[in-house]
Design a protein around this motif. Sequence first.
Motif, PDB file in Angstrom:
ATOM      1  N   TYR A  48     -66.377  16.889 -22.410  1.00  0.00           N
ATOM      2  CA  TYR A  48     -67.201  15.709 -22.121  1.00  0.00           C
ATOM      3  C   TYR A  48     -68.633  16.101 -21.807  1.00  0.00           C
ATOM      4  N   ILE A  49     -68.946  17.389 -22.008  1.00  0.00           N
ATOM      5  CA  ILE A  49     -70.311  17.861 -21.846  1.00  0.00           C
ATOM      6  C   ILE A  49     -70.911  18.030 -23.232  1.00  0.00           C
ATOM      7  N   PRO A  50     -72.028  17.370 -23.530  1.00  0.00           N
ATOM      8  CA  PRO A  50     -72.613  17.511 -24.863  1.00  0.00           C
ATOM      9  C   PRO A  50     -73.218  18.901 -25.075  1.00  0.00           C
ATOM     10  N   GLY A 109     -83.479  26.171 -26.988  1.00  0.00           N
ATOM     11  CA  GLY A 109     -82.880  24.893 -26.639  1.00  0.00           C
ATOM     12  C   GLY A 109     -82.478  24.847 -25.180  1.00  0.00           C
ATOM     13  N   LEU A 110     -81.471  24.059 -24.897  1.00  0.00           N
ATOM     14  CA  LEU A 110     -80.980  23.886 -23.531  1.00  0.00           C
ATOM     15  C   LEU A 110     -79.671  24.634 -23.352  1.00  0.00           C
ATOM     16  N   TYR A 126     -82.612  13.175 -28.424  1.00  0.00           N
ATOM     17  CA  TYR A 126     -83.503  13.110 -27.280  1.00  0.00           C
ATOM     18  C   TYR A 126     -84.873  13.621 -27.713  1.00  0.00           C
ATOM     19  N   TYR A 158     -71.846  12.222 -12.659  1.00  0.00           N
ATOM     20  CA  TYR A 158     -72.021  13.521 -13.294  1.00  0.00           C
ATOM     21  C   TYR A 158     -73.448  14.019 -13.107  1.00  0.00           C
ATOM     22  N   LEU A 185     -76.551  25.128 -20.611  1.00  0.00           N
ATOM     23  CA  LEU A 185     -75.950  24.546 -19.422  1.00  0.00           C
ATOM     24  C   LEU A 185     -75.599  25.636 -18.415  1.00  0.00           C
ATOM     25  N   VAL A 220     -69.217   6.680 -23.553  1.00  0.00           N
ATOM     26  CA  VAL A 220     -70.228   7.599 -24.071  1.00  0.00           C
ATOM     27  C   VAL A 220     -71.361   7.715 -23.077  1.00  0.00           C
ATOM     28  N   THR A 266     -75.014   8.705 -21.695  1.00  0.00           N
ATOM     29  CA  THR A 266     -76.422   9.007 -21.902  1.00  0.00           C
ATOM     30  C   THR A 266     -76.892   9.792 -20.692  1.00  0.00           C
ATOM     31  N   GLN A 267     -77.539  10.917 -20.925  1.00  0.00           N
ATOM     32  CA  GLN A 267     -78.031  11.723 -19.824  1.00  0.00           C
ATOM     33  C   GLN A 267     -79.473  11.356 -19.482  1.00  0.00           C
ATOM     34  N   PHE A 277     -83.904   9.936 -23.685  1.00  0.00           N
ATOM     35  CA  PHE A 277     -82.934   9.451 -24.661  1.00  0.00           C
ATOM     36  C   PHE A 277     -83.625   8.604 -25.726  1.00  0.00           C
ATOM     37  N   PHE A 330     -76.290  20.841 -27.007  1.00  0.00           N
ATOM     38  CA  PHE A 330     -77.614  20.566 -27.554  1.00  0.00           C
ATOM     39  C   PHE A 330     -77.994  21.576 -28.634  1.00  0.00           C
ATOM     40  N   GLY A 331     -78.761  21.103 -29.608  1.00  0.00           N
ATOM     41  CA  GLY A 331     -79.374  21.994 -30.577  1.00  0.00           C
ATOM     42  C   GLY A 331     -80.560  22.716 -29.967  1.00  0.00           C
ATOM     43  N   MET A 389     -65.127  13.956 -29.326  1.00  0.00           N
ATOM     44  CA  MET A 389     -64.319  12.965 -28.619  1.00  0.00           C
ATOM     45  C   MET A 389     -62.836  13.097 -28.908  1.00  0.00           C
ATOM     46  N   ARG A 416     -71.043  15.544 -28.956  1.00  0.00           N
ATOM     47  CA  ARG A 416     -69.905  15.626 -28.046  1.00  0.00           C
ATOM     48  C   ARG A 416     -68.650  15.314 -28.860  1.00  0.00           C
ATOM     49  N   PHE A 428     -84.453  16.953 -29.782  1.00  0.00           N
ATOM     50  CA  PHE A 428     -83.165  17.612 -29.624  1.00  0.00           C
ATOM     51  C   PHE A 428     -82.038  16.711 -30.110  1.00  0.00           C
ATOM     52  N   TYR A 469     -75.955  17.754 -13.887  1.00  0.00           N
ATOM     53  CA  TYR A 469     -76.015  18.967 -14.700  1.00  0.00           C
ATOM     54  C   TYR A 469     -77.277  19.764 -14.365  1.00  0.00           C
ATOM     55  N   PHE A 500     -76.288  12.268 -30.364  1.00  0.00           N
ATOM     56  CA  PHE A 500     -77.437  11.813 -29.591  1.00  0.00           C
ATOM     57  C   PHE A 500     -78.715  12.462 -30.138  1.00  0.00           C
ATOM     58  N   TYR A 549     -69.560  12.067 -31.020  1.00  0.00           N
ATOM     59  CA  TYR A 549     -70.603  11.213 -30.464  1.00  0.00           C
ATOM     60  C   TYR A 549     -71.888  12.010 -30.605  1.00  0.00           C
ATOM     61  N   TYR A 572     -79.632  22.609 -16.446  1.00  0.00           N
ATOM     62  CA  TYR A 572     -79.910  23.321 -17.682  1.00  0.00           C
ATOM     63  C   TYR A 572     -81.110  24.227 -17.468  1.00  0.00           C
ATOM     64  N   ILE A 621     -71.999   6.095 -31.814  1.00  0.00           N
ATOM     65  CA  ILE A 621     -70.645   6.104 -31.252  1.00  0.00           C
ATOM     66  C   ILE A 621     -69.655   5.827 -32.376  1.00  0.00           C
TER      67      ILE A 621
END
Lengths: 116, 115
Positions: free
Chosen positions: A102-104, B42-43, A36, B31, B45, B101, B103-104, A46, A106-107, A96, A94, A90, B33, A34, A32, B35, A51
């Motif tokens: 279940y935590i993405p 970057g980010l 941002y 959920y 966690l 899926v 979205t944060q 976002f 990030f770049g 699947m 994730r 960014f 988080y 994304f 998955y 960061y 998906i």
Amino acid sequence: AQSVAQPEDQVNVAEGNPLTVKCTYSVSGNPYLFWYVQYPNRGLQFLLKYITGDNLVKGSYGFEAEFNKSQTSFHLKKPSALVSDSALYFCAVRDMSPGGSYIPTFGRGTSLIVHP
Amino acid sequence: NAGVTQTPKFRILKIGQSMTLQCTQDMNHNYMYWYRQDPGMGLKLIYYSVGAGITDKGEVPNGYNVSRSTTEDFPLRLELAAPSQTSVYFCASSLGLGAKVETQYFGPGTRLLVL
């Protein structure tokens, strides 16, 4: 394990020209994906996500991204850049597959600068 | 909806001081988080939570603690501030429906300077 790479720290483009911000990923199963965007002194917002289904995903503010499974890429694109698109972008992934996080992840982010 | 809110926006700490970064969301998300964002990195966690009473370590948890007594709040505690904790901290939340899926949604951030 999952990982994502944004190979360019900065992308410069002239207003009105097409833009591409690159992202490649690595996952065990299906991804998955994304995108941002972060404007100065703001949190991340976002833009779009992939998906399943069509490889071309359309998102906010005229942005779109193309999923390429063979090249494990998810590049962000826009046909005509605006100065107001200047921001930090960014990519996140994730995994699947069963047992995947279940935590993405990030770049590092790519700074897009659109020149008037 | 206010979304995800964070306080304070900016804080200067002396080495060894402690503080709590507040995060609240009004979207009934399960959920949450934390960061940290450092230039060019970057980010990363720090901690995350999948529901009230449940927290887990992320990639860079050392020097931080969290709690989740309610669905809405997810405070981040720095016990002994160090210069390496100078950063911008973002709180985020997502719905949390298992296989769906996610979205944060991110807060505006807290800029922390440790001197």
